[in-house]
Structures are given as structure tokens and as C-alpha cells.
Design a protein around this motif. Structure first.
Motif, mmCIF file in Angstrom:
data_model
loop_
_atom_site.group_PDB
_atom_site.id
_atom_site.type_symbol
_atom_site.label_atom_id
_atom_site.label_comp_id
_atom_site.label_asym_id
_atom_site.label_seq_id
_atom_site.Cartn_x
_atom_site.Cartn_y
_atom_site.Cartn_z
ATOM 1 N N LEU A 31 -24.298 3.779 -4.686
ATOM 2 C CA LEU A 31 -23.780 5.089 -4.280
ATOM 3 C C LEU A 31 -22.308 5.076 -3.893
ATOM 4 C CD1 LEU A 31 -26.370 6.819 -1.902
ATOM 5 C CD2 LEU A 31 -25.785 7.439 -4.241
ATOM 6 N N ALA A 32 -21.889 4.079 -3.117
ATOM 7 C CA ALA A 32 -20.557 4.127 -2.532
ATOM 8 C C ALA A 32 -20.087 2.717 -2.186
ATOM 9 C CB ALA A 32 -20.551 5.011 -1.284
ATOM 10 N N VAL A 33 -18.793 2.632 -1.866
ATOM 11 C CA VAL A 33 -18.131 1.336 -1.693
ATOM 12 C C VAL A 33 -17.385 1.283 -0.361
ATOM 13 C CG1 VAL A 33 -16.200 -0.067 -2.575
ATOM 14 C CG2 VAL A 33 -17.865 0.910 -4.162
ATOM 15 N N SER A 34 -17.410 0.124 0.275
ATOM 16 C CA SER A 34 -16.471 -0.221 1.340
ATOM 17 C C SER A 34 -15.821 -1.529 0.920
ATOM 18 C CB SER A 34 -17.192 -0.383 2.687
ATOM 19 O OG SER A 34 -16.271 -0.686 3.722
ATOM 20 N N ASP A 35 -14.648 -1.826 1.457
ATOM 21 C CA ASP A 35 -13.990 -3.058 1.025
ATOM 22 C C ASP A 35 -13.296 -3.741 2.183
ATOM 23 O OD1 ASP A 35 -11.197 -2.077 1.333
ATOM 24 O OD2 ASP A 35 -11.718 -0.756 -0.323
ATOM 25 N N CYS A 36 -13.056 -5.019 2.005
ATOM 26 C CA CYS A 36 -12.266 -5.797 2.956
ATOM 27 C C CYS A 36 -11.302 -6.630 2.117
ATOM 28 C CB CYS A 36 -13.163 -6.674 3.820
ATOM 29 S SG CYS A 36 -12.310 -7.330 5.269
ATOM 30 N N LEU A 37 -10.036 -6.241 2.116
ATOM 31 C CA LEU A 37 -9.043 -6.810 1.211
ATOM 32 C C LEU A 37 -8.260 -7.891 1.944
ATOM 33 C CD1 LEU A 37 -7.852 -3.419 -0.309
ATOM 34 C CD2 LEU A 37 -9.686 -4.926 -1.119
ATOM 35 N N PHE A 43 -21.583 2.902 6.728
ATOM 36 C CA PHE A 43 -21.416 1.464 6.546
ATOM 37 C C PHE A 43 -19.934 1.128 6.423
ATOM 38 C CE2 PHE A 43 -20.987 3.030 2.353
ATOM 39 C CZ PHE A 43 -20.477 2.050 1.510
ATOM 40 N N LYS A 44 -19.608 -0.095 6.757
ATOM 41 C CA LYS A 44 -18.212 -0.515 6.721
ATOM 42 C C LYS A 44 -18.144 -2.029 6.817
ATOM 43 C CE LYS A 44 -13.723 0.372 8.947
ATOM 44 N NZ LYS A 44 -13.058 0.924 10.148
ATOM 45 N N VAL A 45 -17.051 -2.596 6.285
ATOM 46 C CA VAL A 45 -16.774 -4.028 6.408
ATOM 47 C C VAL A 45 -15.406 -4.193 7.058
ATOM 48 C CG1 VAL A 45 -16.575 -6.234 5.211
ATOM 49 C CG2 VAL A 45 -18.088 -4.462 4.304
ATOM 50 N N GLU A 46 -15.305 -5.095 8.023
ATOM 51 C CA GLU A 46 -14.048 -5.383 8.719
ATOM 52 C C GLU A 46 -13.795 -6.877 8.714
ATOM 53 O OE1 GLU A 46 -11.644 -3.928 10.758
ATOM 54 O OE2 GLU A 46 -12.264 -1.845 11.064
ATOM 55 N N SER A 47 -12.580 -7.256 9.100
ATOM 56 C CA SER A 47 -12.221 -8.683 9.157
ATOM 57 C C SER A 47 -11.962 -9.117 10.588
ATOM 58 C CB SER A 47 -10.962 -8.936 8.315
ATOM 59 O OG SER A 47 -9.861 -8.218 8.853
ATOM 60 N N HIS A 48 -12.273 -10.362 10.870
ATOM 61 C CA HIS A 48 -11.902 -11.006 12.138
ATOM 62 C C HIS A 48 -11.473 -12.436 11.813
ATOM 63 C CE1 HIS A 48 -12.558 -10.193 16.640
ATOM 64 N NE2 HIS A 48 -11.963 -9.145 16.117
ATOM 65 N N ASN A 49 -10.542 -12.529 10.878
ATOM 66 C CA ASN A 49 -10.194 -13.825 10.300
ATOM 67 C C ASN A 49 -9.420 -14.732 11.252
ATOM 68 O OD1 ASN A 49 -11.339 -12.662 8.034
ATOM 69 N ND2 ASN A 49 -9.382 -12.212 7.060
ATOM 70 N N HIS A 50 -8.267 -14.273 11.695
ATOM 71 C CA HIS A 50 -7.420 -15.131 12.520
ATOM 72 C C HIS A 50 -8.068 -15.510 13.850
ATOM 73 C CE1 HIS A 50 -4.586 -14.056 9.456
ATOM 74 N NE2 HIS A 50 -3.572 -14.656 10.041
ATOM 75 N N PRO A 51 -8.678 -14.551 14.568
ATOM 76 C CA PRO A 51 -9.338 -14.949 15.820
ATOM 77 C C PRO A 51 -10.428 -15.997 15.605
ATOM 78 C CG PRO A 51 -9.085 -12.566 15.717
ATOM 79 C CD PRO A 51 -8.711 -13.093 14.368
ATOM 80 N N SER A 52 -11.093 -15.953 14.453
ATOM 81 C CA SER A 52 -12.201 -16.879 14.205
ATOM 82 C C SER A 52 -11.715 -18.287 13.884
ATOM 83 C CB SER A 52 -13.079 -16.357 13.060
ATOM 84 O OG SER A 52 -13.642 -15.111 13.397
ATOM 85 N N TYR A 53 -10.471 -18.418 13.467
ATOM 86 C CA TYR A 53 -9.917 -19.761 13.258
ATOM 87 C C TYR A 53 -9.536 -20.378 14.601
ATOM 88 C CZ TYR A 53 -6.892 -23.535 11.632
ATOM 89 O OH TYR A 53 -6.334 -24.767 11.401
ATOM 90 N N ASN A 108 -11.052 -2.134 5.134
ATOM 91 C CA ASN A 108 -10.158 -2.895 5.992
ATOM 92 C C ASN A 108 -9.199 -3.692 5.119
ATOM 93 O OD1 ASN A 108 -10.176 -5.974 7.544
ATOM 94 N ND2 ASN A 108 -9.431 -4.226 8.674
ATOM 95 N N VAL A 109 -7.985 -3.879 5.604
ATOM 96 C CA VAL A 109 -7.029 -4.760 4.948
ATOM 97 C C VAL A 109 -6.669 -5.868 5.918
ATOM 98 C CG1 VAL A 109 -4.725 -4.972 3.958
ATOM 99 C CG2 VAL A 109 -6.083 -2.927 3.494
ATOM 100 N N SER A 110 -6.764 -7.097 5.471
ATOM 101 C CA SER A 110 -6.369 -8.252 6.276
ATOM 102 C C SER A 110 -5.274 -8.999 5.535
ATOM 103 C CB SER A 110 -7.568 -9.172 6.523
ATOM 104 O OG SER A 110 -7.154 -10.336 7.224
ATOM 105 N N LEU A 111 -4.054 -8.946 6.094
ATOM 106 C CA LEU A 111 -2.908 -9.612 5.481
ATOM 107 C C LEU A 111 -2.473 -10.794 6.336
ATOM 108 C CD1 LEU A 111 -0.901 -6.437 4.403
ATOM 109 C CD2 LEU A 111 -2.453 -7.816 3.016
ATOM 110 N N TYR A 112 -1.466 -11.482 5.879
ATOM 111 C CA TYR A 112 -0.917 -12.669 6.560
ATOM 112 C C TYR A 112 -1.931 -13.798 6.648
ATOM 113 C CZ TYR A 112 3.128 -9.833 7.860
ATOM 114 O OH TYR A 112 4.249 -9.044 7.819
ATOM 115 N N ASN A 113 -2.859 -13.848 5.692
ATOM 116 C CA ASN A 113 -3.806 -14.967 5.661
ATOM 117 C C ASN A 113 -3.164 -16.138 4.923
ATOM 118 O OD1 ASN A 113 -6.451 -13.913 6.844
ATOM 119 N ND2 ASN A 113 -5.924 -12.307 5.376
ATOM 120 N N GLN A 114 -2.272 -16.803 5.604
ATOM 121 C CA GLN A 114 -1.650 -17.988 5.025
ATOM 122 C C GLN A 114 -1.088 -18.851 6.129
ATOM 123 O OE1 GLN A 114 1.213 -15.741 2.503
ATOM 124 N NE2 GLN A 114 2.758 -17.107 3.358
ATOM 125 N N THR A 115 -0.912 -20.118 5.815
ATOM 126 C CA THR A 115 -0.341 -21.076 6.745
ATOM 127 C C THR A 115 1.003 -21.509 6.178
ATOM 128 O OG1 THR A 115 -2.543 -21.840 7.357
ATOM 129 C CG2 THR A 115 -0.687 -23.248 7.939
#
Length: 749
Positions: A506-512, A99-109, A548-555
């Protein structure tokens, strides 16, 4: 224009190159020249630029992320940890779950539908590349203010993209969150997670070993729709003065992905693959360099053999393209024909584009001319490492001193009633059915629990009823007040949600998700949140398998709230014993587990009633969380509780409303003596849950709680068609249902 070959690059050291336009810093460009002993070719520059981007190299975050490996020992369940496409854990009976979590923040905006759709597609391929059959997806989402005009553009598109892609793949969407806050106005967070199931012996890793083995690219043709893609979009802030990045957003085809999934699972079954990697962020640049880097030799690739949708693409564009639905496999020569035969059966284009060599270099050729000659580790794993300066922001003390506990409170039962309706109807607490009804939650027939349950749950063995649960949580308001505690609260809530359904975490995944790492205040938030999460995982014994790490989430210079999203995976040996949220049977007793304190900082009540953010978040007690989880799991396993619901956003009253509406039964409550009714109902103290206990099980349940030292307070009974708090107010379920269900359609539809 003359092709920029390796020989030409060596002879023209002073040729100007667009390194800055590709997102590289001057010192990074100098470092590339040092590694190669010459200037890079255009193709090499393209590869380094995407692979050394923030999204792919974790250059600002990896010095902090190493805590996950250093502080949190791998438990007996861990089979594959950080560093692969996704983590893998043993769930018993010979099964492994990835299992895993990822980001698709900027493309989705920029392009909400395709940005979200390809986010789902990418995370599904990560899971597939581990050797697993994807069985479910989840989607933690954050949007701007619910009543903002742009939210009406972004949210429906994102939801349609997630639903459209996942539904076409036939994957149930079993969990996630939807949060609204003005801080996400220009930077929505579209995080996507996936669960996959396999047998232990079916695990596959991303490596290219064995000289002479063939490199096969299979799936969709390569186009220009995703050049730079997420690797570029996710590596800088949005700025209205910069040109549009619309061409960088990938375009997805879920029907092609479905064929790719079935094709890949068949070649796995016939043991035709020696190594495999999906093509996601950085496309072929990533797949070739990572496979070669993780293997024991080098790799030679004939780039002109790559199947294209657009014949005008340059070599650099082919290497940077993030076109979707593509995989790269390493196959022994005597198995190539069978591999290609299976691909043809599934109508999947497959092409031998190169081979593994006994050298140490990644070499790429274009019509016979060498355009890439690099050490693969320098591209894939030895990018820049930044020790970004960070400092506690000067406004943090004032924010924490602005205590939410001092805000004006309701003075009468009528005022309390009115504010409850106000909170229940607020966008964050209201029903998300308008959104989740667009997802198929029960396709494949193995979904046991799905939204709006505390965690999603799927059965993975139809004979034994073995199942897994997954919950994702993250409260940016808490993390803004205290990023260390906020990250721990995110883990605690997801851990509690899994346990509430009867599954063992049992275990952890993260999206920061954070703002610009070039801002010392943001970097402090990231450092504190990472430290908090690592410390909490250490205490709870839940290793981080990846993320996953997602940075630069700012305007401009306005960052989002620090938003560490945490996913917790749990296992349950018999899904028939799961515990739902709904109060389904009248006459059962309602128990509150845990201690309620006057903790309103960052609460839903402070946000909705006072538009306030200040003070301190609830205190974290991880040992209490562990104890509560043990009680909830035991109650589920031994039939002592018919319903359970964790207490988090909105406090006790929000949980009661959801359990009552879900089951169609009301509740009569008594406020414990000496307790402020307002605090009783609205506090967001952690480490708490409510359960409904059959009268026949009350003594056994209370004895268990008492023996283990967990406070358990009988606060009421499931009864009637209203929530009636003795001496305070009564609200009919019909009125609550209207308040709860009409908000989102009214704002978005």
C-alpha cells in the motif's frame, strides 16, 4: 552569571556566542540575527542550533525529498502524508495504520545498548503521537565486518537494547534485517520502525491551536543525559580527534514508556487532547516550536515549571535535552483536571508549563524573565535549505566496469556444492536466530509471521482477521554500484516480500542512510537514490508517507555504502490465508516465477567467494514486480500456493535452503535445459520468487501465470532430506543446517 534575557540580548549585540561549537555555520548564525533583528539569547541559540541541525531540519536533503510529494500522487488509502510524526493509511473496516522508520545510528555506536533502546522508544512515541496503539516493531541493522573485534562490542549491545526495550513494552519484533560489511565498521546503522493501529476518527496531529489552551508536559522528568543528543550526533562525521560525545546519548526507561503509552491512549479515548507531539530529537525545542508553528497562534511557556531530574540544568540545557519518555499535549482548560487525573492514575508526572496565545510568537520565560521570543516557524520549519553541489564520482565508471560476471566460476558439481555451503554459512546469509531469539516476536498474540519470514505480519482485528504486513530492505552494495537502481531494487525487494506473504503493498516509509552531504560524490549518491525511489514509487503507485534521512555516516573521509532502507506496508483481508516461507508438505511442486539472467554484480556470491564489488546491479523491471506481486497475492488468496519466498541475496539456492530448512523438507531440482547451473543457482535477478504448489492446484496456477504473462518454470519437487540438484550435487539438510546456524553464534557469542 547574568541570565541572558531577550532584553539583555537586544542591549549587547556584540556579545560573543558559541554558535560554531553548537554546530551552526557563520551564515546560519547571521540568518538567525536577521530573523530576530538582534543577536539571539543563549536559549534561542540553543533552540536554533538543534532545530537547524541536519537531523531535524533536513537542510541538505529537503530539496531532493520534495520529489516524493511531487512525483507520487497520494492514493485512496493515504490519510496522513509527509510532514507529521508518521504517515497514516486506510486499511479497511474503519481501521487506519500508521508506520515509520527512523535512525539512531551515531548514538548506537557510542553507547550501543542505550542508543538502540532509545531508538525503539523514539519511534514508538512517534506512532503513539498519531493517536495509534503501537502493535509491532522492526529493526533493519547494519554492522561492520562480522569478525571484527568492535563488532563484538556493538552488535550484542544493540541487540540487547532493542530486545530489552521492545520486550519490556510488550511489542513484538516482527521483522528487519542484519547485514555485515566493513564499510559500516565505524558507523553501524541502527534503524527502527514501528506500526500502530487506530480507527479513522482517532487520528491526532501535532498542532497547538485555540488561545487559552494549556500546554502540558507529561512523562519522565527532564535530565542531562540527552543534551544535544541525536540532533547533534547525527549532524557530523565521527573523528577520533574530537572529544567524546558519550554524555549526548539518551538513557531509556521502557517501563516509564509503557505507562506513558497507556496513559496517552486513555486521554485520547476521552478526547482530552487538541494537539500532541512526542519529545524526541531536539526535545522541548522541537515540541514547542513545532506545535506552535503548526497551530493558529503563538505559545507562552514557563520553562522553570518543567520537572527536572537535575536541578542544576540551565535553561539552554533544558531546551536541548533529549531525555526520553516525554510527550507534550495541548489541552482545553476545562479538560486539564481530567487529563492530570488520568496521568496520576498511571503514575505519570504531568505539569502545565504554558498556554497557547493569540499572538504569533513562541515566548519562553525563566523565573519571570523572557529568554525566548521567536517566530516558531523560523525554528521549526524555515531552517536553512542547501543546494549542495553534487557530481558523479570519478571512480564510478571503473567500479561499474569491474564486471562481476567475469569472475572465476565453479567448474564442477563438487565446486558448486562447496561454494553453496560457503555462501550459506557466510554472515550475511547465515541464520540470524541468535539475534532474533532475543526478541519477543509473539507477545500480544497477534503476530502471524515474523523473522525469518519474508515480511512480518500482525492481525489487527480478531473477528475479521484483517492484518497488515511490513518488510524492510536495502542493499548498500547495489546502491554503491548504481544508487538510482539500488534504491529501486530496495523498494522492489520490500514490495516483493510483502506480496510473497499474500498482502497487498500500500505505502512506503524510508530511512536514507548516507555519508557526508559536504562530499559531492556522496551528495550525488543521495540525489540519485532519492530520484530512483521517487520514480519507482510513482510507477508502483506506492506513496511515501514519511521517513528519515541520516547523513554524516562516515569516519574521516570514508563513507558507508549508500544505504536507502525502504519499508513497505501491505494489507491482507484474512491473515489465515497468509503464505509462509517453509516447504511444509512433501510432494508439492516447486515453481520459479520470473526470468533468470546472468546478473552477479553486487551479489552475495561475488562478495563471499571473491571479496569483490563491481559491475552493475540487477536490472529493475517495476512492471514485472507489479505483475509478480499480483500473482503471489492471488495464489495466496485462492489457495494455489502453500509456500512462497522471494529471490534476492544469494539467489535461488539461498531461498531454497531457507524454505527447506524452515519446513524440514528437502527438494529435488532439475536445472532447465540450456541454463548454466551456476547462473541458475546464484544469479540475483530481481522480479523472481519460488512457490510450492499442491499438485491439485498446478493447472489452475500455471493457467493463471500464463494468462497474465508471467514466466513460471517447474524446477522441482519438495521431497526427502536433502537439496538434490540433478546431475550436479546433493547436500543433506543436516549439513546445510549446521552451516547456516552455527556462523553467527561462533562469531559473536
Amino acid at each position: 552569571m547574568t541570565l541572558d534575557t531577550v532584553k539583555h540580548a537586544a542591549k549587547t549585540p556584540e556579545a560573543e556566542q558559541p554558535w560554531a561549537e553548537l554546530g551552526l555555520k557563520q551564515d546560519e548564525y547571521a540568518r538567525i540575527r536577521e530573523i530576530l533583528g538582534r543577536r539571539p539569547t543563549g536559549a534561542e541559540l540553543a533552540m536554533y542550533s538543534v532545530m537547524w541541525s541536519e537531523h531535524c531540519s533536513y537542510k541538505s536533503s529537503k530539496v531532493h525529498l520534495k520529489q516524493f510529494g511531487e512525483k507520487v500522487p497520494e492514493n485512496d488509502a493515504m490519510l496522513v502524508g509527509i510532514g507529521e510524526n508518521a504517515g497514516v493509511v486506510d486499511v479497511g473496516q474503519g481501521y487506519a495504520v500508521t508506520f515509520k522508520v527512523e535512525s539512531h545510528n551515531h548514538p548506537s555506536y557510542i553507547e550501543p545498548y542505550q542508543g538502540a533502546a532509545t531508538g525503539v522508544g523514539g519511534i514508538v512515541r512517534d506512532i503513539l503521537a498519531m493517536g495509534a496503539r503501537p502493535v509491532a516493531v522492526v529493526d533493519p541493522l547494519r554492522f561492520g565486518a562480522a569478525d571484527h573485534p568492535d563488532t563484538k562490542r556493538v552488535l550484542p549491545g544493540v541487540v540487547a537494547g532493542i530486545g530489552g526495550y521492545g520486550n519490556c513494552l510488550g511489542l513484538p519484533n516482527i521483522g528487519g534485517e542484519v547485514v555485515f560489511d566493513a564499510c559500516y565498521q565505524g558507523n553501524p546503522l541502527v534503524n527502527a520502525g514501528c506500526i500502530g493501529v487506530m480507527k479513522h476518527e482517532d487520528i491526532h496531529l501535532a498542532k497547538a491551536s485555540g488561545a487559552g489552551n494549556k500546554v502540558i508536559l507529561y512523562g519522565a522528568r527532564t535530565g542531562g543525559d540527552g543534551i544535544g543528543g541525536v540532533s547533534v550526533l547525527a549532524s557530523e562525521t565521527f573523528d577520533d580527534t574530537k572529544p567524546t560525545k558519550r554524555p549526548a546519548v539518551q538513557v531509556g526507561d521502557p517501563f516509564q514508556e509503557k505507562l506513558l503509552i497507556e496513559c496517552t491512549l486513555e486521554v485520547f479515548k476521552e478526547q482530552l487532547v487538541a494537539g500532541i507531539q512526542d519529545l524526541g530529537g531536539a526535545g522541548l525545542s522541537c515540541a514547542t516550536s513545532e506545535l506552535a508553528s503548526a497551530g493558529s497562534g503563538g505559545m507562552r511557556v514557563e520553562l522553570d515549571t518543567v520537572p527536572l531530574r537535575d536541578s542544576s540544568l540551565s535553561p539552554e540545557e533544558i531546551l536541548m535535552s533529549e531525555s526520553q519518555e516525554r510527550m507534550c499535549a495541548i489541552v482545553e482548560p476545562d479538560k486539564v483536571d481530567r487529563f492530570l487525573e488520568i496521568c496520576e492514575k498511571w503514575d505519570v508526572i504531568a505539569t502545565v508549563i504554558g498556554e497557547v496565545t493569540d499572538g504569533t510568537r513562541l515566548e519562553i520565560f525563566w523565573h519571570g524573565e523572557q529568554i525566548v521570543d521567536v517566530p516558531p516557524r523560523s525554528v521549526a520549519h524555515e531552517g536553512p535549505t542547501y543546494h549542495r553541489p553534487y557530481a558523479r564520482p570519478d571512480w564510478q565508471d571503473a567500479l561499474q566496469a569491474d564486471d562481476a560476471n567475469k569472475l572465476a566460476r565453479p567448474a564442477t558439481g563438487d565446486e558448486l556444492r562447496a561454494q553453496i555451503l560457503q555462501v550459506v554459512a557466510s554472515p550475511n546469509q547465515a541464520s540470524k536466530a541468535w539475534i532474533t531469539d532475543q526478541y519477543d516476536r509473539f507477545v500480544q498474540g497477534n503476530t502471524v509471521l515474523a523473522q525469518p519470514e519474508d515480511s512480518g505480519m500482525v492481525r489487527i482485528d480478531e473477528e475479521t482477521n484483517l492484518g497488515v504486513a511490513l518488510a524492510t530492505d536495502g542493499n548498500g552494495r547495489f546502491a554503491k554500484l548504481d544508487p538510482y537502481a539500488g534504491a529501486q531494487l530496495a523498494l522492489a525487494e520490500a514490495y516483493r516480500n510483502v506480496a510473497a506473504t499474500g498482502a497487498k503493498p500500500l505505502a512506503v516509509s524510508d530511512c536514507l542512510n548516507f555519508g557526508s552531504p559536504e562530499d559531492p560524490a556522496v551528495m550525488w549518491q543521495f540525489a540519485e537514490a532519492t530520484r530512483g525511489l521517487a520514480d519507482a514509487c510513482q510507477t508502483l503507485g506506492t506513496p511515501v508517507t514519511g521517513g528519515n534521512v541520516s547523513l554524516y555516516n562516515q569516519t574521516g573521509d570514508v563513507a558507508i555504502h549508500p544505504t536507502p532502507v525502504v519499508a513497505v506496508l501491505g494489507v491482507i483481508d484474512d491473515v489465515n490465508r497468509r503464505t509462509p516461507v517453509a516447504f511444509a508438505e512433501a510432494g508439492q511442486l516447486i515453481y520459479l516465477l520470473g526470468d533468470t539472467k546472468e546478473e552477479l554484480g553486487g551479489s552475495a556470491w561475488s562478495q563471499v567467494v571473491h571479496d569483490h564489488l563491481g559491475g552493475l546491479p540487477p536490472e529493475v523491471d517495476l512492471e514485472r514486480e507489479r505483475l509478480l506481486a499480483e500473482i503471489l497475492i492471488s495464489a495466496s488468496r485462492d489457495g494455489m500456493a502453500d509456500a512462497a519466498h522471494d529471490l534476492s541475496d544469494g539467489g535461488l539456492i539461498q531461498a531454497l535452503v531457507e524454505s527447506c530448512l524452515r519446513g524440514g523438507n528437502g527438494a529435488r531440482l532439475v536445472v532447465p535445459e540450456g541454463v548454466d547451473p551456476f547462473v541458475f543457482l546464484f544469479s540475483e535477478s530481481a522480479g523472481r520468487a519460488i512457490v510450492s504448489v499442491p499438485r491439485s492446484e498446478e493447472l489452475r496456477f500455471t493457467d493463471m501465470c500464463g494468462a497474465r504473462g508471467l514466466p513460471a518454470t517447474r524446477i522441482g519437487v519438495v521431497d526427502g532430506d536433502a537439496i538434490d540438484v540433478q546431475g550436479q550435487f546433493s547436500i543433506a539438510l543436516s549439513e546445510l543446517r549446521t552451516a547456516h546456524e552455527e556462523t553467527i553464534p561462533g562469531l559473536i557469542a
